[in-house]
Enzyme design. Sequence first.
Site, mmCIF file in Angstrom:
data_model
loop_
_atom_site.group_PDB
_atom_site.id
_atom_site.type_symbol
_atom_site.label_atom_id
_atom_site.label_comp_id
_atom_site.label_asym_id
_atom_site.label_seq_id
_atom_site.Cartn_x
_atom_site.Cartn_y
_atom_site.Cartn_z
ATOM 1 N N LYS A 180 0.874 -0.976 -0.158
ATOM 2 C CA LYS A 180 -0.230 0.530 0.216
ATOM 3 C C LYS A 180 0.735 1.009 0.193
ATOM 4 O O LYS A 180 1.543 1.858 1.136
ATOM 5 C CB LYS A 180 -0.599 0.265 1.437
ATOM 6 C CG LYS A 180 -2.513 0.323 1.220
ATOM 7 C CD LYS A 180 -2.015 2.209 0.926
ATOM 8 C CE LYS A 180 -1.329 3.063 2.333
ATOM 9 N NZ LYS A 180 -1.541 4.356 1.550
ATOM 10 N N GLU A 254 9.596 1.693 10.496
ATOM 11 C CA GLU A 254 10.984 2.792 10.757
ATOM 12 C C GLU A 254 10.440 4.008 10.661
ATOM 13 O O GLU A 254 9.544 4.025 9.256
ATOM 14 C CB GLU A 254 11.495 1.955 9.543
ATOM 15 C CG GLU A 254 13.017 3.157 9.711
ATOM 16 C CD GLU A 254 13.090 3.797 8.350
ATOM 17 O OE1 GLU A 254 12.401 4.650 9.016
ATOM 18 O OE2 GLU A 254 13.206 3.739 6.926
ATOM 19 N N CYS A 288 14.258 10.478 6.100
ATOM 20 C CA CYS A 288 14.474 10.231 7.741
ATOM 21 C C CYS A 288 15.616 10.052 8.024
ATOM 22 O O CYS A 288 14.987 10.774 9.600
ATOM 23 C CB CYS A 288 13.765 8.857 7.556
ATOM 24 S SG CYS A 288 14.228 7.454 6.498
ATOM 25 N N GLU A 385 10.481 15.941 14.396
ATOM 26 C CA GLU A 385 11.138 15.919 13.092
ATOM 27 C C GLU A 385 9.994 16.857 12.493
ATOM 28 O O GLU A 385 9.026 17.156 12.221
ATOM 29 C CB GLU A 385 10.630 14.699 12.880
ATOM 30 C CG GLU A 385 11.326 14.172 11.514
ATOM 31 C CD GLU A 385 10.789 13.015 10.978
ATOM 32 O OE1 GLU A 385 9.550 12.748 10.970
ATOM 33 O OE2 GLU A 385 11.905 11.985 10.242
#
Length: 489
Positions: A180, A254, A288, A385
């Site tokens: 997905k 992750e 990331c 972040e």
Amino acid sequence: MKLHEGVLFLDGRFQERGAKLEVINPSTAQVLGQSVEGSAADIDEAVRLAQEAHENRTWTSIDPLERTRILGRAAQLIRERESDFSAVMSAEMGMTLNFAGWMEVPMAANALDFFASLVPQPKGVTAPFSLAGPQGDYFAMTLKQPIGVAGLITPWNFPLLMPVWKVGAALAAGCPCILKPAPQSPFTALLLAEVLHEAGVPVGVLSVIPGSDEAGRALVAHPGVPKIAFTGSTETGKHIMRSAADHLKRVTLELGGKSANIFFDDTDVDEAVSGALFGIFLNSGQVCQAGSRVLVQRGIYDAFTARLKQRVEELAVGDASDFTSDIGPVVSREQWERVRGYVAQGKASGATLLAGGGEVEGEGFFVPPTVFTDVTPNMTIAREEIFGPVLAVIPFDTEEEALRIANGTLYGLAGAVWTRDIKRALRFARDLQAGTVWVNTYQILSPTLPFGGFGQSGLGRELGPQALDPYLETKSVIVDLNGTPLQMF
Ligand code: NAP
Ligand code: MG
């Protein structure tokens, strides 16, 4: 440009679906094309086909070396179609063509080659058998077996590499899988399906169901999917873990990061600035493991920031399809607003705005490369972040202070130290709380090395020699050699 519009990949072919999902080109803010809004019913169908493939051993009954060849062929097809992949991902998510062709596509092909090499690797062991009490003679061994249908959910920031890390591992382990992809980047994922199918992955073994909201949730909640692998935000990762708990699914996550890129006084200032730029501005900061906190020792702080300002102001921000753009847009209007919100917070926080922070002309979702200096570790821009081209530069005096600041985060994905002092470098390699540590470099990864996070940056590892473990169950087999099986009654 090859866009698989209005289709999902199911039952070995592209199938039309009514419901549509608009994909926007972030460089222009115009509609790029229509993808599919995958439904829970589509997920159901994909799971049924994958379960059938698992039970019939459609994939695992193929000779392992042939499966290696199939994945290797797919890797080769990705290389041959580098310009197709680059054009599609550049248009759908704003990765610069330059970066896509230079790193994303070759890295994806390379990772798939690595997974191909792992196909014949999973092996059990024979073990001596120990039974307390009665004597006996037993033969004992372990088997490594594919866990079953794998549900794979990926973000938009690396539209090819993230799907490859997951599909490659699942297939190498022998698991039929359902991907997905993120709603912002479905077309690259569908191109990957085309390539894997063409390379010989059998019908039912791989489905790609684009969608937003419904499809992903249905996949995570589906009782027929014992394994979920996810990359994306920490918040969504927590949702997924909670939802997966209902069926005790195996989960690998992750997630986000706020990684520290640390420069000591003994670093050459030009090299340091190049390392800081590469650490944060690659893919418009939508990485990331981005080095979004740069820690600079006081002795080079002024020279570093002066040179950084110069270099940042030279960067060309522009349409991702323009080969001369250094920095493309961010992925979406939503992300654009989010990142600008952080820039506004940075300005209000008392940090110094060294570069950027303004507007970029054009309709696209552009954020100029932005640098704040004199940032303190407690400021929001140093803690959260941002996932955009925004850098927080924090000065420090001592090694202890640098380590304390670097580790003072809930995250732990990556980090780097730049120094000529080998002892200090190795102390940081040991003491940084992060899944990947670089010395005198940043960003680079190898499929032969595990990748993942400490703390709230995730759970488990992708890549590396143990990459298939999360997709395998271990079974102990005990065989009686006594003639008469042991019994008490
Ligand atoms: P996200 O919510 O984590 O989405 C990532 C993927 O998960 C997408 O495919 C998304 O598709 C799916 N998803 C979302 N909620 C789900 C759920 N409850 N169950 C199953 N699947 C679900 O990330 P985002 O909204 O695109 O970005 C938000 C922030 O996440 C960014 O600003 C950035 O900070 C961070 N991020 C981090 C990474 C990374 O690599 N660490 C990557 C991307 C984003 P649907 O929403 O359509 O379901
Ligand atoms: Mg979402």
